[in-house]
Structure formats: structure tokens, C-alpha cells
Design an enzyme around this catalytic site. Structure first.
Site, PDB file in Angstrom:
ATOM      1  CG  HIS A 104      -2.072  -0.991   1.085  1.00 47.05           C
ATOM      2  ND1 HIS A 104      -2.535  -1.476  -0.116  1.00 47.05           N
ATOM      3  CD2 HIS A 104      -2.813  -1.609   2.059  1.00 47.05           C
ATOM      4  CE1 HIS A 104      -3.517  -2.337   0.112  1.00 47.05           C
ATOM      5  NE2 HIS A 104      -3.705  -2.443   1.422  1.00 47.05           N
ATOM      6  CG  HIS A 175      -8.125  -0.729   1.967  1.00 43.98           C
ATOM      7  ND1 HIS A 175      -8.597  -1.359   3.100  1.00 43.98           N
ATOM      8  CD2 HIS A 175      -7.186  -1.560   1.445  1.00 43.98           C
ATOM      9  CE1 HIS A 175      -7.971  -2.512   3.262  1.00 43.98           C
ATOM     10  NE2 HIS A 175      -7.104  -2.664   2.270  1.00 43.98           N
ATOM     11  CD  GLU A 305      -8.621  -3.768  -1.174  1.00 40.30           C
ATOM     12  OE1 GLU A 305      -7.479  -3.580  -1.656  1.00 40.30           O
ATOM     13  OE2 GLU A 305      -8.819  -4.497  -0.180  1.00 40.30           O
TER      14      GLU A 305
END
Length: 344
Positions: A104, A175, A305
Site C-alpha cells: 500500500h 479501501h 478494491e
């Protein structure tokens, strides 16, 4: 939730940076956005008594956890194997924040940094962020914007735009953890994903490179199925990319549909992206209570996502995450809600 168009102080980071919140509303939806991580903190639908996403009442909850609740993950969402990739013949080394991988966007993740409010009104807010060359190891300075917009009767649209001054990677993803029933978990939700294939992963949650058909597997959601039933006797847990297409599309296309436990509330996900990661929240065990004092344990919410395929720079044939000067990164993802009460 505050009145639409309201802008207020939400908290202060340990570094002394002020975090703001903006409330927006349109039709049957209202939402609360905070500048920390470009996070969707709360989302409500008229006539539903509970929030539709997991979130926290104050900034301390976000600072104390690392689950990316409602956050914008980047520069590159999802995992990069070993924190390494090659770009134009040059090997790039990123920080490893999810050993042995980069996750991420690493320590400088967009989902854990203050953004700035560029504009807002009653129905939308635009946030901006500048990521300097070298942050988390990425080449190039990147400028990105994130626009949250509510559209009647009940649609949340998220638009990401990005530009760079030298070749780099960019793959943003939203997210949020969704729970459409307000129950302790989402295992009795029903799901449909119109994908013919998914990406099997190794023990480090990195795609093996195989694009495997979903038929005959617990990953076959081409027809609507209850998650608890699809898990089967082996109680499969989900954290995998479903392959919707081989490239990004200009306009959003249907990527998934999710229904609450009794089927009266449907959420459709539409996106320009070629993949959607299903994460069923099986690792959740948060030390801080969430909205309305709710505890967030395993499967308390699930993520859908939209994104490019994980670890793309290390797999020939995966949709490319490379962004070059003069190009504009653009992603549009929409969440459409439809509430039809079940007849008694």
C-alpha cells in the site's frame, strides 16, 4: 453526521498537522470524508439505521490501527514482492513494511498522510497530495487528486487523477470495509463478481503469475452466492484479485454486486480498473471500537478494491502500473446503492 457542506477540525497528528473533515450529501446518501489518508470515514443511506462502512469516531482510532479503514492506498496499492521492481532497466528498491513485501505504498503510504482540501461544496470534496521523489523509494514527484462526489439517488463516485515528472508507478485504490447489515460480520452477505479468472497467490500473498479460471473453485462468484456458503467446509478466506479485464477502460464497468443479509440492500461496484481485490476482513481484530461503539473483529467488513493487478511490475503480461511524464493517471469507481425493503 454534520450538515452537508460542513468543514471542521477532526483532530491533530502527533506531528502537529491539523486534520479536517467534510460532510457531503445528495439524494439518499451522506458521507464524511477526512483529510487523513483521504479516508471515507462514514457513509449513510436514508432509512438504514447503521453505517455502511467501518470507521472511527476520532483520529486516534486511525492512528492506533493499520487496517486502512476507508483509506486511499498508494502510490501503489496492494503488494510488490520483496519491495523491488525494474523500470526502464533500472532496479528500484522500496521500503518493506509488510515483510517480506512492500504494501500500500510503504511507510509514506497515501492512506496514512494528511491531504489538503482543494475545494468542497454540499455534494463533493476534492483532496490533493504531492508525493516527492524518493518517498518510500519511488522515483518521480507525483501530484494526485481524489474527488468524492455523491450523486442522486444513491451513488458515491470516487475519481483519482495523477501526474508525474519522471517515470514511476501509480496504482491507487479505495479501501473501505463494507458491512451492509450492521451485523457482527459479513459472512451472510451475498456476492457476485463477473470475473472468469483470479490470481492465485503464494504464502507471502504475492501472485504466482498464473491466471486461473474460477470455475470449480471457492472463487467462483459469477452467480450470486452467500459468502458463508461459497467458503465451504474448508472455510476459505479471501484476499485475492479477480481479473475483470486485461487493461483499464475509459468508462466504468460493472465489477461486483454485494447484498446484505436479507437481500434488501444491494451495492453495485462500477470501475474503470481491470481488477478488483476481494478481502473479507479475516485478519481484523482492532483494539479500538468503531462507529457507534462497534467492535471490529474478523470479517466485520469486506473490501472490494478496484485496481490494477497486484505486483504488476514483476509479472509480464499484467496490466501496467507505469506512469510517464505527459500522461494522466485516471481512475473512476462508483458505488451504487439500491434499497428495496423485503415484504413481511
Amino acid at each position: 453526521m454534520e450538515a452537508a457542506g460542513t468543514r471542521r477540525v477532526f483532530g491533530t497528528t502527533p506531528e502537529g498537522q491539523t486534520i479536517e473533515a467534510v460532510t457531503i450529501a445528495a439524494g439518499e446518501l451522506s458521507a464524511d470524508i477526512i483529510t487523513y489518508g483521504a479516508i471515507l470515514r462514514d457513509l449513510r443511506l436514508l432509512h438504514m439505521p447503521h453505517p455502511l462502512v467501518l470507521g472511527f469516531c476520532d483520529l486516534d482510532g486511525y492512528l492506533a490501527t493499520n487496517a486502512f479503514l476507508g483509506a486511499t492506498a498508494g502510490r501503489v496499492g496492494n503488494r510488490i514482492a520483496g519491495g523491488r521492481f525494474t523500470l526502464d532497466g533500472r532496479e528500484v528498491e522500496l521500503d518493506v513494511n509488510d515483510p517480506p513485501n512492500h504494501l500500500h505504498g510503504g511507510e509514506a503510504s497515501f492512506g496514512r498522510r494528511p491531504w489538503r482540501i482543494m475545494s468542497h461544496d454540499e455534494t463533493s470534496v476534492i483532496l490533493g497530495l504531492v508525493s516527492r521523489a524518493g518517498e518510500s523509494g519511488y522515483p518521480g514527484t507525483v501530484e494526485v487528486t481524489c474527488r468524492f462526489e455523491l450523486l442522486p439517488p444513491a451513488t458515491l463516485r470516487i475519481t483519482y487523477l495523477g501526474r508525474t515528472d519522471e517515470p514511476t508507478l501509480l496504482n491507487l485504490l479505495h479501501h473501505s470495509y463494507f458491512n451492509l447489515s450492521g451485523a457482527d460480520d459479513i459472512l451472510n452477505h451475498s456476492l457476485m463478481i463477473p470475473a472468469q479468472a483470479y490470481l492465485p497467490a503464494n504464502e507471502n500473498e504475492i501472485p504466482t503469475g498464473e491466471v486461473r479460471g474460477v470455475e470449480g473453485t471457492p472463487y467462483d462468484f459469477r452467480k450470486r452466492a452467500k459468502i458463508a456458503d461459497r467458503r465451504g467446509a474448508e472455510k476459505t478466506v479471501y484476499d485475492a484479485n479477480f481479473c475483470l479485464a486485461e487493461h483499464r477502460h475509459e468508462d466504468p464497468r460493472h465489477a461486483a454486486s454485494l447484498w446484505n443479509d436479507n437481500g434488501e440492500l444491494e451495492m453495485q461496484v462500477w470501475t474503470t480498473e481491470p481488477g478488483v481485490q476481494l478481502y473479507d476482513g479475516y485478519k481484523l481484530d482492532l483494539p479500538v471500537k468503531g462507529l457507534e461503539g462497534r467492535p471490529y473483529g474478523a470479517h466485520a467488513g469486506l473490501c472490494l478494491e478496484p485496481q490494477l493487478w497486484p505486483d504488476a511490475p514483476n509479472h509480464e503480461g499484467f496490466p501496467s502500473a507505469v506512469l510517464r511524464p505527459g500522461e494522466t493517471y485516471r481512475q473512476i469507481t462508483e458505488f451504487h446503492f439500491r434499497h428495496e425493503p423485503v415484504a413481511e
